[in-house]
Design an enzyme around this catalytic site. Structure first.
Site, PDB file in Angstrom:
ATOM      1  N   LYS A 164      38.223  48.265  44.306  1.00  0.00           N
ATOM      2  CA  LYS A 164      37.046  47.398  44.453  1.00  0.00           C
ATOM      3  C   LYS A 164      36.081  47.989  45.491  1.00  0.00           C
ATOM      4  O   LYS A 164      34.859  47.845  45.368  1.00  0.00           O
ATOM      5  CB  LYS A 164      37.458  45.979  44.846  1.00  0.00           C
ATOM      6  CG  LYS A 164      38.225  45.248  43.743  1.00  0.00           C
ATOM      7  CD  LYS A 164      37.358  45.012  42.511  1.00  0.00           C
ATOM      8  CE  LYS A 164      37.999  44.057  41.531  1.00  0.00           C
ATOM      9  NZ  LYS A 164      37.163  43.771  40.372  1.00  0.00           N
ATOM     10  N   ASP A 180      36.059  41.221  25.556  1.00  0.00           N
ATOM     11  CA  ASP A 180      37.277  41.057  26.359  1.00  0.00           C
ATOM     12  C   ASP A 180      38.433  41.778  25.683  1.00  0.00           C
ATOM     13  O   ASP A 180      38.458  41.953  24.462  1.00  0.00           O
ATOM     14  CB  ASP A 180      37.624  39.568  26.524  1.00  0.00           C
ATOM     15  CG  ASP A 180      38.513  39.298  27.730  1.00  0.00           C
ATOM     16  OD1 ASP A 180      37.980  38.841  28.766  1.00  0.00           O
ATOM     17  OD2 ASP A 180      39.734  39.566  27.653  1.00  0.00           O
ATOM     18  N   TYR A 220      44.208  47.545  43.983  1.00  0.00           N
ATOM     19  CA  TYR A 220      43.115  46.582  43.736  1.00  0.00           C
ATOM     20  C   TYR A 220      41.984  46.713  44.776  1.00  0.00           C
ATOM     21  O   TYR A 220      40.830  46.962  44.410  1.00  0.00           O
ATOM     22  CB  TYR A 220      43.686  45.168  43.726  1.00  0.00           C
ATOM     23  CG  TYR A 220      42.673  44.094  43.379  1.00  0.00           C
ATOM     24  CD1 TYR A 220      42.177  43.970  42.086  1.00  0.00           C
ATOM     25  CD2 TYR A 220      42.214  43.205  44.343  1.00  0.00           C
ATOM     26  CE1 TYR A 220      41.255  42.988  41.758  1.00  0.00           C
ATOM     27  CE2 TYR A 220      41.293  42.211  44.026  1.00  0.00           C
ATOM     28  CZ  TYR A 220      40.821  42.109  42.735  1.00  0.00           C
ATOM     29  OH  TYR A 220      39.896  41.139  42.423  1.00  0.00           O
ATOM     30  N   THR A 280      40.543  30.631  38.943  1.00  0.00           N
ATOM     31  CA  THR A 280      40.525  31.212  37.589  1.00  0.00           C
ATOM     32  C   THR A 280      41.957  31.513  37.166  1.00  0.00           C
ATOM     33  O   THR A 280      42.865  31.549  38.006  1.00  0.00           O
ATOM     34  CB  THR A 280      39.742  32.547  37.563  1.00  0.00           C
ATOM     35  OG1 THR A 280      40.494  33.500  38.316  1.00  0.00           O
ATOM     36  CG2 THR A 280      38.345  32.410  38.126  1.00  0.00           C
ATOM     37  N   ASP A 290      38.646  47.233  25.344  1.00  0.00           N
ATOM     38  CA  ASP A 290      39.297  47.649  26.587  1.00  0.00           C
ATOM     39  C   ASP A 290      38.286  48.501  27.331  1.00  0.00           C
ATOM     40  O   ASP A 290      37.908  49.583  26.860  1.00  0.00           O
ATOM     41  CB  ASP A 290      40.572  48.444  26.260  1.00  0.00           C
ATOM     42  CG  ASP A 290      41.297  48.896  27.529  1.00  0.00           C
ATOM     43  OD1 ASP A 290      40.677  48.896  28.614  1.00  0.00           O
ATOM     44  OD2 ASP A 290      42.485  49.254  27.415  1.00  0.00           O
ATOM     45  N   VAL A 291      37.834  48.006  28.495  1.00  0.00           N
ATOM     46  CA  VAL A 291      36.743  48.679  29.212  1.00  0.00           C
ATOM     47  C   VAL A 291      37.135  50.084  29.699  1.00  0.00           C
ATOM     48  O   VAL A 291      36.275  50.874  30.067  1.00  0.00           O
ATOM     49  CB  VAL A 291      36.224  47.791  30.375  1.00  0.00           C
ATOM     50  CG1 VAL A 291      37.172  47.838  31.571  1.00  0.00           C
ATOM     51  CG2 VAL A 291      34.816  48.193  30.796  1.00  0.00           C
TER      52      VAL A 291
HETATM   53  N1  LIG Z   1      39.699  34.896  40.916  1.00  0.00           N
HETATM   54  C1  LIG Z   1      39.502  35.334  42.153  1.00  0.00           C
HETATM   55  O1  LIG Z   1      39.869  34.665  43.139  1.00  0.00           O
HETATM   56  C2  LIG Z   1      38.797  36.649  42.390  1.00  0.00           C
HETATM   57  C3  LIG Z   1      38.491  36.991  43.696  1.00  0.00           C
HETATM   58  C4  LIG Z   1      37.796  38.167  43.950  1.00  0.00           C
HETATM   59  C5  LIG Z   1      37.392  38.966  42.908  1.00  0.00           C
HETATM   60  N2  LIG Z   1      37.698  38.637  41.630  1.00  0.00           N
HETATM   61  C6  LIG Z   1      37.206  39.509  40.571  1.00  0.00           C
HETATM   62  O2  LIG Z   1      36.362  38.771  39.710  1.00  0.00           O
HETATM   63  C7  LIG Z   1      36.433  39.307  38.376  1.00  0.00           C
HETATM   64  C8  LIG Z   1      36.766  38.208  37.400  1.00  0.00           C
HETATM   65  O3  LIG Z   1      38.016  37.669  37.761  1.00  0.00           O
HETATM   66  P1  LIG Z   1      38.589  36.312  37.130  1.00  0.00           P
HETATM   67  O4  LIG Z   1      39.349  35.675  38.217  1.00  0.00           O
HETATM   68  O5  LIG Z   1      37.508  35.587  36.431  1.00  0.00           O
HETATM   69  O6  LIG Z   1      39.637  36.949  36.112  1.00  0.00           O
HETATM   70  P2  LIG Z   1      40.225  36.463  34.707  1.00  0.00           P
HETATM   71  O7  LIG Z   1      40.165  34.983  34.594  1.00  0.00           O
HETATM   72  O8  LIG Z   1      41.557  37.134  34.578  1.00  0.00           O
HETATM   73  O9  LIG Z   1      39.205  37.116  33.652  1.00  0.00           O
HETATM   74  C9  LIG Z   1      39.125  38.507  33.512  1.00  0.00           C
HETATM   75  C10 LIG Z   1      39.143  38.830  32.017  1.00  0.00           C
HETATM   76  O10 LIG Z   1      39.001  40.266  31.895  1.00  0.00           O
HETATM   77  C11 LIG Z   1      39.978  40.713  30.958  1.00  0.00           C
HETATM   78  N3  LIG Z   1      40.306  42.133  31.153  1.00  0.00           N
HETATM   79  C12 LIG Z   1      41.254  42.667  31.939  1.00  0.00           C
HETATM   80  N4  LIG Z   1      41.307  43.992  31.768  1.00  0.00           N
HETATM   81  C13 LIG Z   1      40.361  44.300  30.842  1.00  0.00           C
HETATM   82  C14 LIG Z   1      39.967  45.493  30.218  1.00  0.00           C
HETATM   83  N5  LIG Z   1      40.581  46.654  30.490  1.00  0.00           N
HETATM   84  N6  LIG Z   1      38.964  45.468  29.317  1.00  0.00           N
HETATM   85  C15 LIG Z   1      38.360  44.287  29.000  1.00  0.00           C
HETATM   86  N7  LIG Z   1      38.720  43.111  29.538  1.00  0.00           N
HETATM   87  C16 LIG Z   1      39.718  43.106  30.451  1.00  0.00           C
HETATM   88  C17 LIG Z   1      41.164  39.829  31.269  1.00  0.00           C
HETATM   89  O11 LIG Z   1      42.150  39.923  30.253  1.00  0.00           O
HETATM   90  P3  LIG Z   1      43.709  39.770  30.717  1.00  0.00           P
HETATM   91  O12 LIG Z   1      43.865  38.352  31.124  1.00  0.00           O
HETATM   92  O13 LIG Z   1      44.469  40.152  29.504  1.00  0.00           O
HETATM   93  O14 LIG Z   1      43.919  40.722  31.864  1.00  0.00           O
HETATM   94  C18 LIG Z   1      40.486  38.464  31.369  1.00  0.00           C
HETATM   95  O15 LIG Z   1      40.292  37.898  30.094  1.00  0.00           O
HETATM   96  C19 LIG Z   1      37.476  40.419  38.452  1.00  0.00           C
HETATM   97  O16 LIG Z   1      36.807  41.642  38.586  1.00  0.00           O
HETATM   98  C20 LIG Z   1      38.263  40.107  39.704  1.00  0.00           C
HETATM   99  O17 LIG Z   1      38.839  41.268  40.271  1.00  0.00           O
HETATM  100  C21 LIG Z   1      38.421  37.506  41.337  1.00  0.00           C
END
Ligand SMILES: NC(=O)c1ccc[n+]([C@@H]2O[C@H](COP(=O)([O-])OP(=O)(O)OC[C@H]3O[C@@H](n4cnc5c(N)ncnc54)[C@H](OP(=O)(O)O)[C@@H]3O)[C@@H](O)[C@H]2O)c1
Length: 272
Positions: free
Chosen positions: A174, A52, A170, A205, A78-79
């Protein structure tokens, strides 16, 4: 099931015996669905590299897995940076000797209207959400080719198939990730690498709570067919299933985990 019982439900289910002995690199595993996926993969007997941007959170998740008797190490990464990815894969191989599975849940969300979004913001979204997914998958590929159970699971969004306001880069990024995943699946099937992409709905989340006010999330829940938002563990169950040999004939699929919201004409039955 309510949120509490979903979180406490044992996650060592039917894929258990099949995941035993596999190694996964989980990117974005310091929070939300990535964290839940890393924990579920480990609970099913796999070894996990918790990666992460937030190195401290990755360390916390790896420590929690280890405290439950699972195998995990953490890396800050950082991905969107090739050098970070190379270092993470190098660490994975030095520790576990192989890499079977890549789960990518990292994403950049920067709300903006299209008429306002700067090109720099737009490109930053694609850099993490699309370039990052390609770079991590491509860098893992030489190791995945060696695995008899290779799988990649990317995480897109319903925003990749439906338009919505203020999403900035976004949704379009996606959408690109969905097609990128299918192209990977097509090109890499010959190597025995399966690639699928998950489309979460509204999931509780830190990302969702950070981008949508709690009041609006509560309101949204009442409008969803199942009258609740999803839990990260519910998406993780799908991700880990797709990553496991139990899904051995499933590839190139974009699968929603959204409580039905993407396929219901009306949120509730008429008259409710
Ligand atoms: N939650 C929803 O309702 C939802 C809905 C549809 C799709 N998604 C997708 O599901 C996935 C997971 O989302 P989540 O809600 O679980 O998000 P989350 O709780 O924010 O977890 C994502 C993690 O990835 C880290 N990250 C961000 N940019 C990065 C990078 N460049 N390199 C490495 N790590 C990085 C974030 O760090 P930071 O916090 O510092 O950014 C965070 O720790 C994402 O792809 C999101 O777009 C989420």
């Amino acid at each position: 099931m309510n949120a509490e019982s979903i979180k406490t439900h044992p996650r060592d289910w039917m894929v258990h015996s099949r995941i035993n002995g596999l190694t996964a690199l989980v990117v974005g595993a310091g929070s939300g669905m990535g964290e839940a996926s890393a924990k579920a993969f480990a609970a099913n007997g796999g070894a996990v590299v918790v990666a992460d941007l937030r190195a401290g959170e990755a360390e916390r998740v790896a420590a929690e897995i280890a405290s439950q008797g699972g195998q995990a190490i953490s890396v800050g990464l950082d991905v969107s940076k090739q050098a970070d990815i190379d270092a993470a894969i190098d660490r994975t191989i030095r520790k576990f000797g192989k890499l079977d599975v890549v789960i990518n849940t990292a994403a950049l969300v920067r709300p903006a209207m299209l008429e306002d979004v700067s090109l720099d913001q737009w490109r930053a979204g694609f850099q993490v959400n699309v370039d990052g997914a390609l770079m991590v998958a491509r860098s893992a590929l030489p190791w995945l080719k060696e695995s008899p159970h290779a799988a990649i699971v990317n995480t897109a969004s319903l925003a990749g198939v439906h338009g919505y306001s203020q999403g900035g880069a976004y949704g379009p990024s996606k959408a690109a990730l969905i097609t990128l995943s299918r192209q990977m699946a097509h090109e890499w099937a010959a190597y025995g690498v399966r690639v699928n992409v998950v489309l979460p709905g509204v999931i509780d989340t830190p990302m969702a709570r950070g981008s949508v006010p709690q009041e609006l999330l509560d309101q949204l829940a009442t409008m969803l067919p199942m009258s609740r938002v999803g839990q990260p563990e519910e998406v993780a169950d799908l991700i880990v299933y797709l990553a496991s040999p139990a899904a051995g004939y499933i590839t190139a699929q974009a699968i929603a985990c959204d409580g039905g919201m993407s396929h219901m004409m009306f949120a509730k039955p008429m008259g409710k």
